[in-house]
Design a protein around this motif. Structure first.
Motif, PDB file in Angstrom:
ATOM      1  N   PHE A 116       0.603  -0.349  -9.079  1.00  0.00           N
ATOM      2  CA  PHE A 116      -0.240  -1.456  -8.631  1.00  0.00           C
ATOM      3  C   PHE A 116      -1.534  -0.905  -8.017  1.00  0.00           C
ATOM      4  O   PHE A 116      -1.589   0.262  -7.607  1.00  0.00           O
ATOM      5  CB  PHE A 116       0.517  -2.283  -7.582  1.00  0.00           C
ATOM      6  CG  PHE A 116       1.868  -2.740  -8.032  1.00  0.00           C
ATOM      7  CD1 PHE A 116       2.043  -3.993  -8.603  1.00  0.00           C
ATOM      8  CD2 PHE A 116       2.985  -1.913  -7.914  1.00  0.00           C
ATOM      9  CE1 PHE A 116       3.295  -4.419  -9.033  1.00  0.00           C
ATOM     10  CE2 PHE A 116       4.238  -2.329  -8.343  1.00  0.00           C
ATOM     11  CZ  PHE A 116       4.394  -3.586  -8.907  1.00  0.00           C
ATOM     12  N   PRO A 117      -2.569  -1.730  -7.927  1.00  0.00           N
ATOM     13  CA  PRO A 117      -3.824  -1.258  -7.334  1.00  0.00           C
ATOM     14  C   PRO A 117      -3.647  -0.639  -5.948  1.00  0.00           C
ATOM     15  O   PRO A 117      -4.282   0.363  -5.625  1.00  0.00           O
ATOM     16  CB  PRO A 117      -4.676  -2.530  -7.285  1.00  0.00           C
ATOM     17  CG  PRO A 117      -4.190  -3.349  -8.440  1.00  0.00           C
ATOM     18  CD  PRO A 117      -2.699  -3.104  -8.478  1.00  0.00           C
ATOM     19  N   GLY A 118      -2.767  -1.219  -5.133  1.00  0.00           N
ATOM     20  CA  GLY A 118      -2.580  -0.713  -3.779  1.00  0.00           C
ATOM     21  C   GLY A 118      -1.685   0.499  -3.675  1.00  0.00           C
ATOM     22  O   GLY A 118      -1.572   1.091  -2.595  1.00  0.00           O
ATOM     23  N   THR A 119      -1.041   0.892  -4.771  1.00  0.00           N
ATOM     24  CA  THR A 119      -0.135   2.038  -4.707  1.00  0.00           C
ATOM     25  C   THR A 119      -0.668   3.262  -5.424  1.00  0.00           C
ATOM     26  O   THR A 119      -0.423   4.390  -4.988  1.00  0.00           O
ATOM     27  CB  THR A 119       1.252   1.683  -5.278  1.00  0.00           C
ATOM     28  OG1 THR A 119       1.135   1.360  -6.673  1.00  0.00           O
ATOM     29  CG2 THR A 119       1.857   0.507  -4.537  1.00  0.00           C
ATOM     30  N   THR A 120      -1.365   3.072  -6.526  1.00  0.00           N
ATOM     31  CA  THR A 120      -1.899   4.221  -7.261  1.00  0.00           C
ATOM     32  C   THR A 120      -3.399   4.125  -7.491  1.00  0.00           C
ATOM     33  O   THR A 120      -4.009   5.082  -7.970  1.00  0.00           O
ATOM     34  CB  THR A 120      -1.228   4.367  -8.648  1.00  0.00           C
ATOM     35  OG1 THR A 120      -1.608   3.249  -9.479  1.00  0.00           O
ATOM     36  CG2 THR A 120       0.284   4.435  -8.528  1.00  0.00           C
ATOM     37  N   PRO A 176      -9.657   7.809   1.936  1.00  0.00           N
ATOM     38  CA  PRO A 176      -8.843   6.587   2.001  1.00  0.00           C
ATOM     39  C   PRO A 176      -7.842   6.524   0.853  1.00  0.00           C
ATOM     40  O   PRO A 176      -8.065   7.100  -0.218  1.00  0.00           O
ATOM     41  CB  PRO A 176      -9.890   5.473   1.878  1.00  0.00           C
ATOM     42  CG  PRO A 176     -11.006   6.098   1.109  1.00  0.00           C
ATOM     43  CD  PRO A 176     -11.054   7.538   1.544  1.00  0.00           C
ATOM     44  N   PRO A 177      -6.717   5.844   1.062  1.00  0.00           N
ATOM     45  CA  PRO A 177      -5.770   5.650  -0.034  1.00  0.00           C
ATOM     46  C   PRO A 177      -6.282   4.601  -1.008  1.00  0.00           C
ATOM     47  O   PRO A 177      -7.210   3.856  -0.654  1.00  0.00           O
ATOM     48  CB  PRO A 177      -4.508   5.161   0.703  1.00  0.00           C
ATOM     49  CG  PRO A 177      -5.025   4.494   1.937  1.00  0.00           C
ATOM     50  CD  PRO A 177      -6.251   5.267   2.334  1.00  0.00           C
ATOM     51  N   ILE A 206       0.863  -1.176   0.000  1.00  0.00           N
ATOM     52  CA  ILE A 206       0.000   0.000   0.000  1.00  0.00           C
ATOM     53  C   ILE A 206       0.903   1.230   0.000  1.00  0.00           C
ATOM     54  O   ILE A 206       1.904   1.268   0.720  1.00  0.00           O
ATOM     55  CB  ILE A 206      -0.916   0.039   1.237  1.00  0.00           C
ATOM     56  CG1 ILE A 206      -1.855  -1.175   1.244  1.00  0.00           C
ATOM     57  CG2 ILE A 206      -1.728   1.331   1.289  1.00  0.00           C
ATOM     58  CD1 ILE A 206      -2.680  -1.283   2.521  1.00  0.00           C
ATOM     59  N   ALA A 207       0.549   2.222  -0.792  1.00  0.00           N
ATOM     60  CA  ALA A 207       1.334   3.447  -0.805  1.00  0.00           C
ATOM     61  C   ALA A 207       0.449   4.615  -1.203  1.00  0.00           C
ATOM     62  O   ALA A 207      -0.525   4.456  -1.951  1.00  0.00           O
ATOM     63  CB  ALA A 207       2.510   3.325  -1.772  1.00  0.00           C
ATOM     64  N   PHE A 208       0.790   5.792  -0.699  1.00  0.00           N
ATOM     65  CA  PHE A 208       0.036   6.994  -1.045  1.00  0.00           C
ATOM     66  C   PHE A 208       0.772   8.220  -0.521  1.00  0.00           C
ATOM     67  O   PHE A 208       1.640   8.117   0.348  1.00  0.00           O
ATOM     68  CB  PHE A 208      -1.392   6.940  -0.472  1.00  0.00           C
ATOM     69  CG  PHE A 208      -1.472   6.690   1.014  1.00  0.00           C
ATOM     70  CD1 PHE A 208      -1.677   7.724   1.908  1.00  0.00           C
ATOM     71  CD2 PHE A 208      -1.370   5.392   1.520  1.00  0.00           C
ATOM     72  CE1 PHE A 208      -1.772   7.487   3.273  1.00  0.00           C
ATOM     73  CE2 PHE A 208      -1.470   5.145   2.883  1.00  0.00           C
ATOM     74  CZ  PHE A 208      -1.666   6.195   3.764  1.00  0.00           C
ATOM     75  N   ASP A 209       0.426   9.377  -1.079  1.00  0.00           N
ATOM     76  CA  ASP A 209       0.931  10.631  -0.549  1.00  0.00           C
ATOM     77  C   ASP A 209       0.244  10.900   0.776  1.00  0.00           C
ATOM     78  O   ASP A 209      -0.962  10.647   0.938  1.00  0.00           O
ATOM     79  CB  ASP A 209       0.641  11.781  -1.510  1.00  0.00           C
ATOM     80  CG  ASP A 209       1.501  11.753  -2.765  1.00  0.00           C
ATOM     81  OD1 ASP A 209       2.482  10.975  -2.810  1.00  0.00           O
ATOM     82  OD2 ASP A 209       1.200  12.513  -3.710  1.00  0.00           O
ATOM     83  N   THR A 210       1.003  11.417   1.741  1.00  0.00           N
ATOM     84  CA  THR A 210       0.424  11.741   3.044  1.00  0.00           C
ATOM     85  C   THR A 210       0.089  13.221   3.166  1.00  0.00           C
ATOM     86  O   THR A 210      -0.693  13.602   4.041  1.00  0.00           O
ATOM     87  CB  THR A 210       1.384  11.354   4.185  1.00  0.00           C
ATOM     88  OG1 THR A 210       2.554  12.180   4.130  1.00  0.00           O
ATOM     89  CG2 THR A 210       1.785   9.891   4.088  1.00  0.00           C
ATOM     90  N   GLY A 211       0.683  14.056   2.326  1.00  0.00           N
ATOM     91  CA  GLY A 211       0.481  15.497   2.390  1.00  0.00           C
ATOM     92  C   GLY A 211       1.785  16.208   2.101  1.00  0.00           C
ATOM     93  O   GLY A 211       2.650  15.696   1.391  1.00  0.00           O
TER      94      GLY A 211
END
Length: 361
Positions: free
Chosen positions: A343-347, A237-238, A185-190
């Motif tokens: 990947f689905p969990g990253t982008t 949610p991410p 899982i990955a995402f920008d936090t801010g």
């Protein structure tokens, strides 16, 4: 194979160039790294190019942006030449260059993201194949186009205890989570250092808050921090991504230099803490890369607000300054092999997919 990776990040401080040996899968061996700082004049022009791009409905011709793109590419040519000279290698040794360019606007909700940089020109300068435009295919397929580093983080973190978290602090912050079961899982936090840098450049004629010393002398304005954190983006949610220009220093105008720096630093830490709440497992340690790891005040605030042990990735034997550039070299090799980089969990893209446009000489 030998690959070069290039990164001009949202901090707008300069170009990172890395030379690694990699198979795009399990092998990644650093060879050389070179950081080339931007002068103040170019940094101002680059910031203006970003502001103009954000005001446009979609990517297109704009005179200043075109001029900055040409200059940006020339600077990348110089960074590669300098790094190769230091490494003892020549262009003929290198199989591919991963060229991120510079993100002048990121609007995945509108179906586009814009990284400037002339991939064909860079390929012609060295006679090396270039993989550029690494984000657009993901966005076109419905993804966020960011973050892309998780595939490289996962390779580096293969030997770490899980769950593991890697936090990158550039102008914008993003987190990679690798779960006990291998979930990615990955995402920008801010924001990371972007607003802090803007505040220091505007009020102190300093490029950044060295070591967090200015913030350490200030007091966090809790009311203003709460107002910033009330933005609904933080509760979404991410996966999710953000443009550096989405927030501004207007929220802390009127504060003293020190209190403004402290509040903006706390804003970064509070956003990371909110992001950790979105993870399926709480990591006991957060390994931090990027320039923000040199900000002692920020690192202390991160530990306090997340409740996790916060460590520089350098303690793992990784180079926290070179990581992003290395990652784009790694992704360029994956492109040549047809391997996925998002990947689905990253982008949020529907299925794992490769990305990038290949420019050959």
């Amino acid at each position: 194979m030998l690959a070069i990776g290039l990164m001009s990040g949202t901090s707008r401080d300069g170009i990172d160039a890395a030379l690694i040996e990699t198979d795009g899968e399990g092998l990644s061996q650093p060879i050389e790294f070179h950081a080339m700082a931007y002068d103040d004049g170019f940094r101002v022009r680059l910031a203006e190019a970003c502001q103009r791009a954000m005001a446009m409905e979609k990517p297109g011709f704009e005179p200043l942006i075109a001029s900055v793109e040409a200059e940006l590419t020339e600077r990348h040519v110089q960074a590669i030449a300098d790094m190769l000279g230091r490494s003892g290698h020549i262009a003929e040794d290198v199989a591919v260059i991963g060229f991120h360019g510079h993100t002048v606007a990121h609007q995945p909700d509108r179906g586009w993201t814009w990284q400037i940089g002339d991939g064909a020109g860079l390929a012609g300068a060295f006679g090396i194949a270039v993989v550029a435009d690494l984000r657009q295919a993901d966005v076109a397929a419905g993804g966020q186009g960011a973050p892309l580093m998780p595939v490289y983080h996962r390779a580096l973190a293969a030997g770490l205890d899980k769950p593991a978290a890697v936090l990158n602090l550039g102008g914008v912050a993003n987190i990679t989570f690798i779960g006990s079961d291998g979930t990615l899982i990955a995402f920008d936090t801010g924001m990371a250092s972007g607003l802090i840098d803007n505040w220091m450049q505007t009020h102190e004629d300093a490029a950044y808050d060295a070591g967090g010393a200015c913030a350490a002398r200030g007091r966090v304005d809790d009311a203003r921090l709460a107002a910033m954190m009330a933005d609904p983006w933080f509760d979404a949610p991410p996966p999710k991504s953000i443009d550096r220009e989405q927030f501004s220093i207007d929220a802390v105008r009127g504060l003293s230099l020190e209190d403004g720096a402290a509040t903006l630093t706390a804003f970064t830490a509070a956003a990371v803490a909110r992001a950790v709440d979105h993870l399926p497992e709480r990591p006991t340690a957060i390994h931090v890369a990027g320039g923000g790891r040199h900000n002692d005040t920020l690192m202390a605030m991160l530990a306090e607000r997340t409740g996790a042990t916060v460590l520089s990735v350098d303690g793992l034997g990784w180079d926290g300054d070179a990581l992003e550039a290395q990652g784009f070299a790694y992704m360029a090799v994956r492109h040549l092999k047809g391997l996925p980089i998002s990947f689905p969990g990253t982008t949020g893209v529907a299925e794992a997919m490769t990305g990038g446009v290949l420019f050959q000489v």
